[in-house]
Design an enzyme around this catalytic site. Structure first.
Site, PDB file in Angstrom:
ATOM      1  N   LYS A   1      61.239 -76.215 -23.220  1.00  0.00           N
ATOM      2  CA  LYS A   1      60.100 -75.738 -22.417  1.00  0.00           C
ATOM      3  C   LYS A   1      59.731 -76.753 -21.317  1.00  0.00           C
ATOM      4  CE  LYS A   1      56.125 -73.755 -21.365  1.00  0.00           C
ATOM      5  NZ  LYS A   1      55.936 -72.459 -20.768  1.00  0.00           N
TER       6      LYS A   1
ATOM      7  N   LYS B   1      49.771 -80.067 -16.854  1.00  0.00           N
ATOM      8  CA  LYS B   1      49.829 -80.448 -18.273  1.00  0.00           C
ATOM      9  C   LYS B   1      51.290 -80.569 -18.731  1.00  0.00           C
ATOM     10  CE  LYS B   1      49.793 -78.144 -22.495  1.00  0.00           C
ATOM     11  NZ  LYS B   1      49.543 -77.004 -23.353  1.00  0.00           N
TER      12      LYS B   1
ATOM     13  N   THR C   1      52.418 -75.151 -26.039  1.00  0.00           N
ATOM     14  CA  THR C   1      53.271 -76.102 -25.315  1.00  0.00           C
ATOM     15  C   THR C   1      52.740 -77.499 -25.601  1.00  0.00           C
ATOM     16  OG1 THR C   1      53.661 -74.515 -23.547  1.00  0.00           O
ATOM     17  CG2 THR C   1      54.132 -76.823 -23.062  1.00  0.00           C
TER      18      THR C   1
HETATM   19  P1  NAD Z   1      43.679 -70.690 -23.802  1.00  0.00           P
HETATM   20  O1  NAD Z   1      42.923 -71.936 -23.511  1.00  0.00           O
HETATM   21  O2  NAD Z   1      43.357 -69.441 -23.047  1.00  0.00           O
HETATM   22  O3  NAD Z   1      43.588 -70.338 -25.373  1.00  0.00           O
HETATM   23  C1  NAD Z   1      43.578 -71.281 -26.395  1.00  0.00           C
HETATM   24  C2  NAD Z   1      42.590 -70.817 -27.447  1.00  0.00           C
HETATM   25  O4  NAD Z   1      42.619 -71.749 -28.538  1.00  0.00           O
HETATM   26  C3  NAD Z   1      41.141 -70.770 -26.940  1.00  0.00           C
HETATM   27  O5  NAD Z   1      40.631 -69.451 -27.138  1.00  0.00           O
HETATM   28  C4  NAD Z   1      40.420 -71.801 -27.807  1.00  0.00           C
HETATM   29  O6  NAD Z   1      39.099 -71.436 -28.120  1.00  0.00           O
HETATM   30  C5  NAD Z   1      41.294 -71.837 -29.039  1.00  0.00           C
HETATM   31  N1  NAD Z   1      41.150 -73.045 -29.840  1.00  0.00           N
HETATM   32  C6  NAD Z   1      41.097 -74.336 -29.439  1.00  0.00           C
HETATM   33  N2  NAD Z   1      40.947 -75.155 -30.497  1.00  0.00           N
HETATM   34  C7  NAD Z   1      40.902 -74.368 -31.592  1.00  0.00           C
HETATM   35  C8  NAD Z   1      40.730 -74.617 -32.983  1.00  0.00           C
HETATM   36  N3  NAD Z   1      40.597 -75.854 -33.450  1.00  0.00           N
HETATM   37  N4  NAD Z   1      40.725 -73.564 -33.816  1.00  0.00           N
HETATM   38  C9  NAD Z   1      40.856 -72.287 -33.345  1.00  0.00           C
HETATM   39  N5  NAD Z   1      40.997 -71.994 -32.037  1.00  0.00           N
HETATM   40  C10 NAD Z   1      41.020 -73.014 -31.178  1.00  0.00           C
HETATM   41  O7  NAD Z   1      45.229 -71.096 -23.598  1.00  0.00           O
HETATM   42  P2  NAD Z   1      46.451 -70.080 -23.363  1.00  0.00           P
HETATM   43  O8  NAD Z   1      46.605 -69.826 -21.908  1.00  0.00           O
HETATM   44  O9  NAD Z   1      46.319 -68.947 -24.321  1.00  0.00           O
HETATM   45  O10 NAD Z   1      47.683 -71.028 -23.785  1.00  0.00           O
HETATM   46  C11 NAD Z   1      47.968 -71.335 -25.125  1.00  0.00           C
HETATM   47  C12 NAD Z   1      49.218 -72.212 -25.130  1.00  0.00           C
HETATM   48  O11 NAD Z   1      50.294 -71.500 -24.509  1.00  0.00           O
HETATM   49  C13 NAD Z   1      49.052 -73.513 -24.337  1.00  0.00           C
HETATM   50  O12 NAD Z   1      49.702 -74.551 -25.005  1.00  0.00           O
HETATM   51  C14 NAD Z   1      49.712 -73.194 -22.992  1.00  0.00           C
HETATM   52  O13 NAD Z   1      50.223 -74.361 -22.352  1.00  0.00           O
HETATM   53  C15 NAD Z   1      50.816 -72.261 -23.422  1.00  0.00           C
HETATM   54  N6  NAD Z   1      51.266 -71.328 -22.382  1.00  0.00           N
HETATM   55  C16 NAD Z   1      50.373 -70.686 -21.575  1.00  0.00           C
HETATM   56  C17 NAD Z   1      50.833 -69.815 -20.600  1.00  0.00           C
HETATM   57  C18 NAD Z   1      49.871 -69.101 -19.663  1.00  0.00           C
HETATM   58  O14 NAD Z   1      50.317 -68.538 -18.659  1.00  0.00           O
HETATM   59  N7  NAD Z   1      48.576 -69.058 -19.983  1.00  0.00           N
HETATM   60  C19 NAD Z   1      52.196 -69.577 -20.458  1.00  0.00           C
HETATM   61  C20 NAD Z   1      53.085 -70.201 -21.333  1.00  0.00           C
HETATM   62  C21 NAD Z   1      52.603 -71.082 -22.285  1.00  0.00           C
END
Ligand code: NAD
Length: 296
Positions: free
Chosen positions: A171, A246, A96
């Site tokens: 979104k 966010k 997102t």
């Molecule tokens: P998260 O923080 O759990 O996972 C993100 C991952 O990306 C982490 O494991 C981190 O180590 C990794 N990362 C960061 N920088 C990196 C890099 N340079 N190279 C490789 N890996 C890297 O986040 P999430 O909850 O999995 O969410 C991911 C996306 O989905 C976000 O944009 C969030 O807004 C969106 N989202 C989340 C949810 C939810 O309920 N968690 C729902 C819908 C959308």
């Protein structure tokens, strides 16, 4: 079945990668977190030493990264995955992020001969695990058609929202509406409590009356009426207030740029910022009812 690189194996990415493997795809993953990579290999995936390595020798790259700066760092420039991948690779970014960043990265992909879509998702960790996510996809018709079968292995509803960036636009509009709606429902239940009206009774009436909506009917912020809602487990997320904040900040930035009036969106942003200030950003976003009760 495709060879797929997966970058960002967090709360969402790891279960999504697992569903790709269940559907028969071969997944090579990369995450900065050691334990995330280990979890992928334990389930039969391969591990790459860098994001660029995960994007080479694959047909499709999927990413689920925290925010726009991570997406830019991973995708763009001479060290980015767009440059590292073979021409014709399909990129699906499920993070997102703001519309401008999505358009900018997709434009760079095009200049480098790559196809790319922005494909933010909704459905939370539960949906990611069950493979029932909703994807809102922005990009050209051909890129959307190519992305669809990959997304189908991870989700139930796949929408083509429009051109590049349209997925991110859908979104943030959806989540701004949701945030406003949730605060409204919390205010109603808080007022009812003060007036001596039981939550169960208000639910019985309003869930069939004109105030009915998802936040009330399916995710009631007061404990009791909806057994599955986070209200019944101390507001454990679900969808954390930090993530809602966010998304609201992205929406407010977009509204300012587009000259759109979003007074309630602005108010909702302030209210979730107060929840963050109170140290409750890791609680579910429906926990904002506690702020109204004066419990934070
Ligand atoms: P998260 O923080 O759990 O996972 C993100 C991952 O990306 C982490 O494991 C981190 O180590 C990794 N990362 C960061 N920088 C990196 C890099 N340079 N190279 C490789 N890996 C890297 O986040 P999430 O909850 O999995 O969410 C991911 C996306 O989905 C976000 O944009 C969030 O807004 C969106 N989202 C989340 C949810 C939810 O309920 N968690 C729902 C819908 C959308």
């Amino acid at each position: 079945m495709a060879k797929i690189g997966f970058i960002g194996l967090g709360n969402m990415g790891l279960p999504m990668a697992r569903n790709l493997m269940k559907a028969g795809h071969r997944v090579t993953g990369f995450d900065l977190a050691e334990d995330a990579c280990a979890a992928l290999t334990a389930d039969g995936g391969s591990r790459a030493g860098s994001a660029a390595a995960a994007a080479t020798a694959v047909e499709v790259v999927v990413s689920a990264l925290p925010a726009a700066r991570h997406v830019r760092a991973v995708y763009q420039g001479s060290g980015g995955i767009l440059a590292a991948a073979a021409p014709g690779t399909l990129f699906i970014d499920c993070s997102t992020i703001d519309v401008d960043t999505a358009r900018d990265v997709i434009a760079e992909a095009g200049e480098r001969g790559q196809a790319m879509v922005d494909s933010p998702m909704s459905g939370g960790v539960g949906g990611a695990t069950a493979g029932t996510l909703t994807f809102m996809v922005g990009g050209g018709e051909d890129a959307f058609a190519a992305a669809r079968p990959v997304l189908e292995a991870m989700g139930g509803n796949i929408f083509h929202a429009g051109a590049a960036g349209a997925g991110c636009a859908a979104k943030i509009c959806n989540n701004m509406m949701l945030a406003i709606q949730m605060i409204a429902v919390c205010e109603g239940f808080n007022l009812a409590e003060r007036l001596g009206l039981e939550a169960a009774k208000l639910y019985e009436i309003s869930s069939t009356a004109t105030a009915r909506c998802w936040s009330l009917n399916d995710y009631c912020p007061a404990p009791g009426p909806v057994p599955a809602s986070p209200a019944n487990r101390d507001y454990e997320p679900g969808f954390a207030a930090a993530l809602m904040l966010k998304d609201l900040r992205i929406a407010m930035q977009a509204a300012q740029g587009a000259g759109a009036h979003t007074p309630l969106g602005a108010q909702a942003t302030q209210i979730y910022a107060l929840m963050e200030l109170a140290g409750q950003a890791d609680r579910d976003f429906s926990g904002v009812i506690r702020l109204l009760r004066g419990e934070m």
